[in-house]
Design a protein around this motif. Structure first.
Motif, PDB file in Angstrom:
ATOM      1  N   VAL A 292      29.895  54.266  39.546  1.00  0.00           N
ATOM      2  CA  VAL A 292      30.777  52.552  40.114  1.00  0.00           C
ATOM      3  C   VAL A 292      28.525  51.782  40.805  1.00  0.00           C
ATOM      4  N   THR A 295      26.386  51.721  36.824  1.00  0.00           N
ATOM      5  CA  THR A 295      27.620  51.882  35.340  1.00  0.00           C
ATOM      6  C   THR A 295      27.081  52.133  34.434  1.00  0.00           C
TER       7      THR A 295
ATOM      8  N   ARG B  89      42.436  52.293  42.747  1.00  0.00           N
ATOM      9  CA  ARG B  89      41.475  51.793  43.871  1.00  0.00           C
ATOM     10  C   ARG B  89      40.121  52.040  43.953  1.00  0.00           C
ATOM     11  N   THR B  90      40.110  53.197  43.585  1.00  0.00           N
ATOM     12  CA  THR B  90      38.653  53.689  44.249  1.00  0.00           C
ATOM     13  C   THR B  90      37.578  53.989  42.771  1.00  0.00           C
ATOM     14  N   ARG B  93      39.234  50.684  39.878  1.00  0.00           N
ATOM     15  CA  ARG B  93      38.675  49.043  39.623  1.00  0.00           C
ATOM     16  C   ARG B  93      37.654  48.438  39.822  1.00  0.00           C
ATOM     17  N   PRO B  94      36.547  49.146  40.451  1.00  0.00           N
ATOM     18  CA  PRO B  94      34.737  48.662  40.493  1.00  0.00           C
ATOM     19  C   PRO B  94      34.406  49.362  39.096  1.00  0.00           C
ATOM     20  N   ARG B  96      35.970  48.372  36.122  1.00  0.00           N
ATOM     21  CA  ARG B  96      36.905  47.079  35.055  1.00  0.00           C
ATOM     22  C   ARG B  96      36.252  46.639  33.744  1.00  0.00           C
ATOM     23  N   SER B  98      32.473  47.190  33.231  1.00  0.00           N
ATOM     24  CA  SER B  98      31.878  48.040  32.929  1.00  0.00           C
ATOM     25  C   SER B  98      32.069  48.241  31.356  1.00  0.00           C
ATOM     26  N   SER B 106      33.977  58.563  35.192  1.00  0.00           N
ATOM     27  CA  SER B 106      34.398  58.045  36.234  1.00  0.00           C
ATOM     28  C   SER B 106      36.168  58.667  36.358  1.00  0.00           C
TER      29      SER B 106
END
Lengths: 317, 301
Positions: A292, A295, B89-90, B93-94, B96, B98, B106
């Motif tokens: 995150v 990336t 969500r964790t 989503r962050p 999306r 990339s 992930s």
């Protein structure tokens, strides 16, 4: 001298002197890091340079390790002599396996390679051709000898493994800046344009697969010599996943990043051995957070200039 | 004939379980183009939650075995669905926007996290399900005696799949999911809240996976925290077999894979059982790269 050269040089010197002040346990951890680094470099040819998703890399590692082990225990071939044979066997196997599926798109290739990895593991467990020793694997592999000197201690293995890793780093760096490597990059960035400029995409993809597999096979023979015993467990799906993660975290395509990621993924969990049970939980969490936050991996791939804009030194700096 | 029917029904039961898990993979892939590697572990979570609730709530005593298990299944599906939505969500989503492989890593991280969380809570050893939940009787089908539980599992998975199919085909949310799977941008322009669609997909898929976990626990009687990998891989194989992103395809693929595996184990080789699924997969992909019912080929080259 550019700062990057200084940093790399200092890191190399620091690493090379490690066995002088670390105990056998930590040197052994570094040996594992070196082996995984080597494996990640080999996968990087397929995943980073050519952009083909391969999550069954442990299969080629296994073919190499078993080839070396069988040659050594059944035919008395010294381990380091078996190394090129292990590489060749894994390379040929890689090419044969990839041949019918090489045209598949990303995710399909990923899942096929997962399947290949599992089939190889199951084959090893089932003692194919009566050569692999079934679930127990092969034991009594003799340690490698260099110029008549038998390598036993972790400190000695350190120089064998890292010497090989360093040599591979150099060779694979040359490879990616060769005509072949540039063609692969082209192919990864835009297959249609690559095909249009006369690159035989199928053959290049197959070549990258074979080279990556061959390198993994050689790493396998070093592993066999280090452990003196190998079994199918060492080549599970999980192994492939770890190698895959190292390449992505490194920032696929960046060789220094790939090595650094090998330190983080293989070395760092050892530092936290004290928390043994929660260690992997944290590891999973860290992988999620890492992705995150960064990336593109630790060293994001840069657009390649192929020497057109940056003069002769162009490309990766 | 007796053995064939035994294997066939066993294959259908296992196939129904594969199909339920495969639906989660295929829906997520359809909308996000992401292989949710943590899906197998959500399935495991369902098995463990089912065991805990079964032991602690005593539903089967109050409501009788079949109704008790049905209520239990609804609770497990709800809980696992919530965990799936939380995961979206964790962890996803962050990422999306990339590179696709970052999301894959992930997902692998999430899988490792879930697996080890389950291990830390329940321990690394095999856990045993209560044995007497559903009556262990056999039914005679065309002269072959088949355990009742097997038929119940086939029936339950068919009902769940049917419900999902109707939901996707007949409701507004289902229509939105189908639209988002075809073209997210266009769906957004039509006023569909794509983020909500994705959240719903991550609720539904894991809920079905959780139900499959409960079924495995009841069927085999023991569960382990690592079992999600194998079932997950098989189910994903089934999803590809049927054509990934295609919901009826996942159902057909799952059932087919279960039957092929069971018959293969009986008539070819037990030791190679797990390899058969992958051999079938590779064979299918060589002949028909989009899977049996697949249609869409959106990626270049």
């Amino acid at each position: 001298m550019r700062p990057a050269v200084l940093v790399y040089g200092a890191a190399a010197v620091l690493l090379a002197t490690c066995p002088l002040y670390l105990n056998a346990y930590w040197v052994d951890v570094l040996n594992s890091v070196g082996l995984y680094g080597l494996l990640a470099l080999s996968l990087n040819v397929i995943l980073g340079d050519a952009g083909m998703y391969n999550m069954g890399h442990a299969a080629f590692y296994a073919v190499g390790a078993y080839t070396a082990a069988i040659l050594n225990t059944r035919f008395g071939v010294p381990l380091l002599w078996a190394l090129p044979a292990a590489g060749a066997a894994a390379g040929v196997f890689g090419a044969l396996v990839a041949r019918p599926v090489i045209h598949l798109r990303g995710d399909y290739l990923l899942i096929v390679t997962v399947g290949v990895g599992e089939i190889v593991r199951i084959a090893l467990v089932n003692d194919v051709f009566g050569l692999t020793g079934g679930p127990n694997g092969i034991f009594g592999i003799s340690r490698p000898e260099v110029l008549g000197y038998r390598i036993r201690k972790p400190h000695e293995f350190f120089y064998l493994i890292w010497g090989f890793t360093a040599a591979s780093l150099f060779l694979l760096y040359r490879l990616r800046h060769s005509r072949f490597g540039r063609a692969l990059n082209c192919l990864r960035e835009d297959p249609v344009a690559a095909e249009g400029s006369g690159i035989d995409t199928g053959r290049y993809r197959l070549g990258a697969f074979a080279i990556g597999a061959a390198w993994a096979g050689m790493a396998g023979s070093l592993y066999a010599g280090k452990m003196t015993i190998i079994s199918p467990e060492s080549f599970s799906f999980w192994e492939s996943v770890v190698i895959f993660m190292i390449v992505i975290l490194g920032g696929s395509g960046r060789l220094a990043g790939v090595l650094l990621a090998a330190f983080l993924i293989v070395g760092l969990p050892e530092v936290f051995r004290g928390f043994a049970s929660a260690r992997m939980l944290v590891f999973g969490l860290v992988m999620m957070v890492m992705m995150v936050v960064r990336t593109q991996g630790l060293f994001p791939p840069r657009p390649r200039t192929f020497g057109l804009e940056a003069g002769e030194e162009g490309g990766e700096r | 004939m007796e053995q064939f029917l035994q294997q066939l029904t066993n294959g259908l039961a296992v196939g129904g379980i594969y199909a339920l898990i495969a639906l989660g993979y295929t829906m997520v892939y359809g909308v996000l183009r992401l292989i949710n590697f943590a899906h197998g572990d959500l399935f495991t979570l369902g098995a463990y939650l089912g065991m805990t609730l079964l032991v602690s709530l005593g539903l089967r005593d109050g409501l009788g075995p079949v109704l008790g298990v049905a209520v239990l299944a609804v609770m497990v599906m709800g809980l696992v669905g919530l965990v799936g939505a939380l995961l979206e969500r964790t962890a996803y989503r962050p990422l999306r926007e990339s590179p696709r492989l970052s999301a894959v890593v992930s997902a692998l991280g999430a899988s490792i996290f879930l697996q080890n969380a389950i291990m830390l809570v329940y321990g690394a050893r095999f856990q045993v399900y209560p044995q007497d939940v559903l009556p262990r009787v056999a039914v005679t089908v065309f002269g072959a005696s088949v355990p009742l539980m097997r038929l119940l599992i086939v029936g339950a998975s068919v009902v769940l799949m049917g419900a999902l199919y109707l939901f996707i085909q007949r409701t507004r949310i289902g229509t939105a999911i189908r639209a988002a799977a075809i073209d997210q941008g266009a769906a957004r322009l039509m006023g569909i809240d794509v983020d909500r669609v994705i959240l719903i997909v991550f609720l539904l898929g894991p809920a079905l996976g959780g139900a499959a976990g409960l079924m495995v626990g009841l069927y085999y009687g023991q569960i382990n925290f690592t079992m999600g990998w194998v079932y997950g891989l098989k189910a994903f194989t089934a999803a590809i077999l049927g054509g990934i992103g295609n919901i009826p395809g996942a159902m057909v693929g799952g059932l087919l894979l279960g039957v092929i595996e069971a018959l293969g184990a009986a008539y070819v080789s037990m030791a190679w059982k797990d390899a058969i699924a992958f051999l079938v997969l590779i064979g299918i992909l060589i002949v028909r790269p989009t899977g049996l019912l697949g249609e869409r080929v959106a990626e270049k080259v």
